[in-house]
Design an enzyme around this catalytic site. Structure first.
Site, PDB file in Angstrom:
ATOM      1  N   ARG A 119       0.291  -8.659  13.657  1.00 28.06           N
ATOM      2  CA  ARG A 119      -0.315  -7.699  12.718  1.00 28.06           C
ATOM      3  C   ARG A 119      -1.257  -8.402  11.750  1.00 28.06           C
ATOM      4  NH1 ARG A 119       4.904  -5.325  10.349  1.00 28.06           N
ATOM      5  NH2 ARG A 119       3.594  -3.998   9.054  1.00 28.06           N
ATOM      6  N   ARG A 138      -8.901   1.406   9.593  1.00 31.43           N
ATOM      7  CA  ARG A 138      -8.486   0.045   9.888  1.00 31.43           C
ATOM      8  C   ARG A 138      -9.469  -0.667  10.797  1.00 31.43           C
ATOM      9  NH1 ARG A 138      -2.659   0.691   9.098  1.00 31.43           N
ATOM     10  NH2 ARG A 138      -1.555  -1.172   9.634  1.00 31.43           N
ATOM     11  N   LYS A 194       0.832  -1.217   0.000  1.00 28.16           N
ATOM     12  CA  LYS A 194       0.000   0.000   0.000  1.00 28.16           C
ATOM     13  C   LYS A 194       0.864   1.263   0.000  1.00 28.16           C
ATOM     14  CE  LYS A 194      -1.910  -0.986   3.961  1.00 28.16           C
ATOM     15  NZ  LYS A 194      -1.173  -2.210   4.342  1.00 28.16           N
ATOM     16  N   ARG A 216      12.212  -2.213  10.607  1.00 28.64           N
ATOM     17  CA  ARG A 216      11.184  -1.704  11.526  1.00 28.64           C
ATOM     18  C   ARG A 216      10.989  -2.691  12.671  1.00 28.64           C
ATOM     19  NH1 ARG A 216       6.046   0.303   7.992  1.00 28.64           N
ATOM     20  NH2 ARG A 216       4.951  -0.892   9.592  1.00 28.64           N
TER      21      ARG A 216
HETATM   22  P1  AP5 Z   1       4.984  -1.540   1.718  1.00 29.16           P
HETATM   23  O1  AP5 Z   1       4.611  -0.724   0.537  1.00 29.16           O
HETATM   24  O2  AP5 Z   1       5.784  -0.877   2.801  1.00 29.16           O
HETATM   25  O3  AP5 Z   1       3.694  -2.286   2.295  1.00 29.16           O
HETATM   26  P2  AP5 Z   1       2.476  -1.734   3.144  1.00 29.16           P
HETATM   27  O4  AP5 Z   1       1.253  -2.399   2.673  1.00 29.16           O
HETATM   28  O5  AP5 Z   1       2.502  -0.244   3.189  1.00 29.16           O
HETATM   29  O6  AP5 Z   1       2.882  -2.367   4.540  1.00 29.16           O
HETATM   30  P3  AP5 Z   1       2.982  -1.743   5.980  1.00 29.16           P
HETATM   31  O7  AP5 Z   1       3.673  -2.802   6.816  1.00 29.16           O
HETATM   32  O8  AP5 Z   1       3.637  -0.392   6.015  1.00 29.16           O
HETATM   33  O9  AP5 Z   1       1.520  -1.637   6.352  1.00 29.16           O
HETATM   34  P4  AP5 Z   1       0.924  -1.713   7.704  1.00 29.16           P
HETATM   35  O10 AP5 Z   1      -0.460  -1.432   7.356  1.00 29.16           O
HETATM   36  O11 AP5 Z   1       1.172  -2.893   8.538  1.00 29.16           O
HETATM   37  O12 AP5 Z   1       1.790  -0.634   8.524  1.00 29.16           O
HETATM   38  P5  AP5 Z   1       1.524   0.870   8.847  1.00 29.16           P
HETATM   39  O13 AP5 Z   1       2.800   1.574   8.670  1.00 29.16           O
HETATM   40  O14 AP5 Z   1       0.304   1.377   8.187  1.00 29.16           O
HETATM   41  O15 AP5 Z   1       5.816  -2.817   1.192  1.00 29.16           O
HETATM   42  C1  AP5 Z   1       6.334  -3.773   2.098  1.00 29.16           C
HETATM   43  C2  AP5 Z   1       7.670  -4.304   1.540  1.00 29.16           C
HETATM   44  O16 AP5 Z   1       7.423  -4.986   0.321  1.00 29.16           O
HETATM   45  C3  AP5 Z   1       8.698  -3.201   1.193  1.00 29.16           C
HETATM   46  O17 AP5 Z   1       9.975  -3.663   1.500  1.00 29.16           O
HETATM   47  C4  AP5 Z   1       8.550  -3.003  -0.323  1.00 29.16           C
HETATM   48  O18 AP5 Z   1       9.754  -2.590  -0.913  1.00 29.16           O
HETATM   49  C5  AP5 Z   1       8.126  -4.392  -0.783  1.00 29.16           C
HETATM   50  N1  AP5 Z   1       7.181  -4.359  -1.902  1.00 29.16           N
HETATM   51  C6  AP5 Z   1       6.160  -3.479  -2.116  1.00 29.16           C
HETATM   52  N2  AP5 Z   1       5.488  -3.792  -3.242  1.00 29.16           N
HETATM   53  C7  AP5 Z   1       6.100  -4.914  -3.742  1.00 29.16           C
HETATM   54  C8  AP5 Z   1       5.868  -5.736  -4.885  1.00 29.16           C
HETATM   55  N3  AP5 Z   1       4.864  -5.468  -5.746  1.00 29.16           N
HETATM   56  N4  AP5 Z   1       6.677  -6.795  -5.081  1.00 29.16           N
HETATM   57  C9  AP5 Z   1       7.688  -7.087  -4.197  1.00 29.16           C
HETATM   58  N5  AP5 Z   1       7.969  -6.346  -3.105  1.00 29.16           N
HETATM   59  C10 AP5 Z   1       7.171  -5.275  -2.877  1.00 29.16           C
HETATM   60  O19 AP5 Z   1       1.161   0.755  10.408  1.00 29.16           O
HETATM   61  C11 AP5 Z   1       2.138   0.420  11.373  1.00 29.16           C
HETATM   62  C12 AP5 Z   1       1.485   0.391  12.749  1.00 29.16           C
HETATM   63  O20 AP5 Z   1       0.955   1.692  13.070  1.00 29.16           O
HETATM   64  C13 AP5 Z   1       0.279  -0.551  12.907  1.00 29.16           C
HETATM   65  O21 AP5 Z   1       0.647  -1.880  13.187  1.00 29.16           O
HETATM   66  C14 AP5 Z   1      -0.470   0.112  14.075  1.00 29.16           C
HETATM   67  O22 AP5 Z   1       0.157  -0.152  15.298  1.00 29.16           O
HETATM   68  C15 AP5 Z   1      -0.290   1.592  13.766  1.00 29.16           C
HETATM   69  N6  AP5 Z   1      -1.374   2.116  12.912  1.00 29.16           N
HETATM   70  C16 AP5 Z   1      -1.251   2.614  11.638  1.00 29.16           C
HETATM   71  N7  AP5 Z   1      -2.445   3.003  11.161  1.00 29.16           N
HETATM   72  C17 AP5 Z   1      -3.344   2.738  12.141  1.00 29.16           C
HETATM   73  C18 AP5 Z   1      -4.759   2.884  12.227  1.00 29.16           C
HETATM   74  N8  AP5 Z   1      -5.474   3.382  11.204  1.00 29.16           N
HETATM   75  N9  AP5 Z   1      -5.371   2.499  13.380  1.00 29.16           N
HETATM   76  C19 AP5 Z   1      -4.655   2.020  14.427  1.00 29.16           C
HETATM   77  N10 AP5 Z   1      -3.322   1.837  14.392  1.00 29.16           N
HETATM   78  C20 AP5 Z   1      -2.668   2.186  13.266  1.00 29.16           C
END
Ligand code: AP5
Length: 218
Positions: free
Chosen positions: A171, A88, A13, A160
């Site tokens: 997660r 979420r 995402k 991370r």
């Molecule tokens: P990446 O693009 O970083 O994936 P992502 O879907 O953004 O994954 P995240 O882990 O960042 O999402 P998340 O929802 O768990 O974390 P968030 O930061 O929102 O890609 C991942 C990897 O794959 C990278 O290395 C990339 O290079 C690679 N990649 C990408 N596309 C690819 C492809 N097509 N092919 C191969 N490789 C690829 O949240 C973190 C924490 O914050 C949560 O756990 C929670 O504690 C808190 N939080 C955030 N938002 C909320 C909310 N709304 N409510 C409550 N808590 C929240």
């Protein structure tokens, strides 16, 4: 264009939100990035959020809803936005719906990124991030040209804290229990588009561009 990117952790995402925001000249709002910034700056909110994030649990709705509400009120959102990682939970989705209805700026689309679980775990465990400029890499799929250092600013890359195996498991479980119900929520509102996000970054972008192009400059 006003869109939400929905999907399990690691489906890509954030990677695609950066590209779409640049292509369509809209703001990317990532609650994960906002929370990590608060943690780095050791604000009151950041200190409260850190414990939840390190364990892979969701930060309480009240905290996150307040953060997004402030961002949406900012003039920088007037040309549209990509919401990455929010909503979420069902209460977050309802609150977002109310804020946007009041402003008469409803969502155009919710994109549901789909990637098999095995691939998601591989993407997350190989992710490396730059603590200085926030660039994201992957040891196999998107390695930095400078090895352990950031391509852009030279800082040493880190993993991370929530990309360790135990937090990844939590997660994914939290996603199934609390976030996956939003698929039905947005299906009922006829806003959902499923996206096969299992291919390489470039082909996922092309497919996503096809989904979102009708909302360009809307
Ligand atoms: P990446 O693009 O970083 O994936 P992502 O879907 O953004 O994954 P995240 O882990 O960042 O999402 P998340 O929802 O768990 O974390 P968030 O930061 O929102 O890609 C991942 C990897 O794959 C990278 O290395 C990339 O290079 C690679 N990649 C990408 N596309 C690819 C492809 N097509 N092919 C191969 N490789 C690829 O949240 C973190 C924490 O914050 C949560 O756990 C929670 O504690 C808190 N939080 C955030 N938002 C909320 C909310 N709304 N409510 C409550 N808590 C929240």
């Amino acid at each position: 264009m006003r869109v939400v990117f929905l999907g399990a952790p690691g489906v890509g995402k954030g990677t695609q939100a950066d590209r779409i925001a640049a292509q369509f000249k809209v703001l990317k709002i990532s609650t994960g990035d906002l929370l990590r910034e608060a943690v780095r700056n050791q604000t009151k909110l950041g200190l409260e959020a850190k414990g939840y994030m390190d364990q892979g649990k969701l930060v309480p709705d009240s905290v996150v809803i307040g953060l997004v509400r402030d961002k949406l009120a900012d003039p920088s959102c007037s040309k549209g936005f990509v919401l990455d990682g929010f909503p979420r939970t069902v209460p977050q989705a309802e609150s977002l719906g109310q804020v946007l209805a009041t402003a008469r700026t409803p969502l155009h689309r919710v994109v549901n990124f789909q990637v098999p679980r095995m691939d998601v775990v591989r993407r997350l465990s190989g992710r490396r991030s730059c603590p200085k400029c926030q660039a994201t890499f992957h040891v196999d799929f998107a390695p930095s040209k400078k090895g352990d250092a950031c391509d852009r600013c030279g800082e040493r890359l880190v993993q991370r804290s929530d990309d360790k195996p135990e937090a990844i498991e939590t997660r994914l479980k939290v996603y199934e229990e609390q976030t996956a119900p939003l698929i039905r929520h947005y299906q009922q509102q006829r806003l959902l588009s499923d996206l096969d996000a299992s291919g390489p970054v470039e082909s996922v972008f092309e497919a996503l561009f096809g989904v979102l192009a009708p909302y360009h400059a809307v």
